[in-house]
Design an enzyme around this catalytic site. Structure first.
Site, mmCIF file in Angstrom:
data_model
loop_
_atom_site.group_PDB
_atom_site.id
_atom_site.type_symbol
_atom_site.label_atom_id
_atom_site.label_comp_id
_atom_site.label_asym_id
_atom_site.label_seq_id
_atom_site.Cartn_x
_atom_site.Cartn_y
_atom_site.Cartn_z
ATOM 1 N N GLY A 148 33.540 42.758 46.113
ATOM 2 C CA GLY A 148 32.711 43.582 45.248
ATOM 3 C C GLY A 148 32.182 42.874 44.038
ATOM 4 N N ASN A 154 43.319 40.496 33.442
ATOM 5 C CA ASN A 154 43.151 41.943 33.573
ATOM 6 C C ASN A 154 43.285 42.685 32.242
ATOM 7 O OD1 ASN A 154 42.641 41.753 36.254
ATOM 8 N ND2 ASN A 154 44.684 42.323 36.941
ATOM 9 N N LYS A 211 48.276 40.482 33.818
ATOM 10 C CA LYS A 211 47.971 39.062 33.612
ATOM 11 C C LYS A 211 46.797 38.992 32.650
ATOM 12 C CE LYS A 211 45.175 38.867 37.846
ATOM 13 N NZ LYS A 211 44.925 38.112 39.078
ATOM 14 N N ASP A 256 41.337 46.891 36.142
ATOM 15 C CA ASP A 256 41.694 46.554 37.519
ATOM 16 C C ASP A 256 42.984 47.216 37.968
ATOM 17 O OD1 ASP A 256 41.722 45.684 40.019
ATOM 18 O OD2 ASP A 256 41.763 43.551 39.567
ATOM 19 N N THR A 295 49.774 38.631 41.616
ATOM 20 C CA THR A 295 49.375 37.230 41.446
ATOM 21 C C THR A 295 50.657 36.393 41.497
ATOM 22 O OG1 THR A 295 47.501 37.899 40.105
ATOM 23 C CG2 THR A 295 48.279 35.634 39.826
ATOM 24 N N ASP A 347 49.793 44.461 38.191
ATOM 25 C CA ASP A 347 48.845 43.335 38.129
ATOM 26 C C ASP A 347 48.608 42.874 36.700
ATOM 27 O OD1 ASP A 347 47.427 41.419 39.446
ATOM 28 O OD2 ASP A 347 45.645 42.635 39.819
#
Length: 359
Positions: free
Chosen positions: A62, A178, A175, A191, A208, A173
């Site tokens: 995307g 993000n 990190k 995200d 990740t 997620d």
């Protein structure tokens, strides 16, 4: 302001806006299609309501576009995901999870979802546009953050995680890619493709590699404790300039995580080292944040002794970095992407569209 990553297994893509649009779609033909609904807004939208300004993120399936509402002249981030790629990469459930979670949350440090939509080719998510760019970019340009700067971002992240966990949502997620900065310099987590509402545990391998908790790697079933582990990794990376467990390949990273051996740079503050060690505990029953008092145990740690926790979610702490933003639709804090026309996707067969009928 979302990301468009491959959600199959552990992925290590670059960034929220960078991978934005967890699916991929070319300049979405802004053509109205099926199902649309209004979420955190009293207004129902249609694709023709927007002019596309620029691509601010790309990913496996995307893109994220900066768009402008023709009527209100307000700016938004429109994440567009290619339905065939979402299906091919087995990301249908992640996409549904993302919508479910974002529909439910409302917090100053989380991205907002206003509207979702699909036509015969793409899934769309309309979110607020956060113009300051990714924390990742500021960290890379500076090399590492000072103790005070790391303390500021960590305090805001703790409040965001506490809010999600109180709603039985695991983020999965965390990190620097993000974490977006708004025009004032406060954080916004973006995200939510790996986020999930938990009833008990979940077993999907996602995240990740450098940030995965041991229980994820070992497929033992995992829950909210993975977010506190990831926070320990993030604090280390912010203050050291590199993550605590790294290697040339994911398998090497996983071995180091399971070995749990930490080597701190000498300049780190004594209390922050203690905090990181308490997050990076392999036994999740003893991991800070995952014990009886939850986030309260984290907030009481000595590293946070100067933090007024009531002031944090009110956005009253002074941000250490204020992004250069000239106007609401400024894209200068994001990478430049070629505005190539996406390949014209053939319409998805009705049986495949059925999967997304409620999107």
């Amino acid at each position: 302001m979302a990301s468009v990553k491959s959600k199959a297994g552990a992925n290590n893509e670059s960034s929220p806006y960078r991978e934005s649009a967890r699916a991929g779609a070319g300049s979405p033909s802004l053509v109205a299609g099926a199902a649309s609904l209004s979420l955190n807004s009293s207004r129902a939208y249609a694709l023709e309501d927007f002019d596309t300004i620029a691509t601010v993120g790309t990913g496996t399936f995307g893109r994220v576009f900066l768009v402008r509402d023709k009527k209100s002249r307000g700016f938004f981030a429109l994440k567009a995901m290619k339905i065939p790629d979402v299906i091919r990469l087995k990301q249908e459930q992640h996409v549904h999870n993302e919508k479910e979670v974002l529909t439910e949350v409302n917090h100053p440090f989380l991205i907002k979802l206003f509207w979702t939509h699909h036509d015969e080719r793409f899934l769309y998510m309309l979110m607020d546009y956060v113009p300051g760019g990714e924390l990742f970019s500021y960290l890379r340009s500076r090399g590492r953050f000072s103790n005070g700067t790391g303390l500021f971002y960590t305090s805001e992240i703790v409040c965001a995680i506490e809010y999600l966990h109180a709603r039985n949502i695991v983020y999965r997620d965390l990190k620097p890619e993000n974490i977006l900065l708004d025009h004032d310099g406060h954080i916004r987590l973006t995200d939510f493709g790996f986020a999930k509402k938990l009833s008990d545990r979940t077993w999907t391998l996602c995240g990740t590699p450098e940030y995965l908790a041991p229980e994820v790697i070992q497929s033992k079933g995992h829950g909210r404790a993975v977010d506190w582990w990831a926070l320990g990794v993030l604090i280390f990376e912010m203050l050291a300039g590199y993550p605590p467990f790294f290697d040339d390949n994911p398998f090497g990273i996983y071995q180091k995580i399971l070995a749990g051996k930490l080597e701190f740079p000498r300049h780190l503050d004594f209390y922050v080292k203690d905090l990181i060690k308490k997050f990076l505990v392999i036994d999740r029953a003893r991991r800070l944040g995952n014990m009886k008092n939850g986030a309260d145990d984290v907030k009481r740690h000595r590293w946070f002794k100067t933090v007024d926790w009531d002031a944090v979610p009110m956005r009253r702490l002074k941000p250490p970095i204020v992004p250069k933003v000239s106007h609401e639709g400024d894209t200068s804090n994001f990478d430049v992407y070629p505005e190539d026309e996406w390949k014209k996707e053939p319409p998805v067969p009705p049986k495949d569209l059925e999967i997304f009928k409620n999107f």
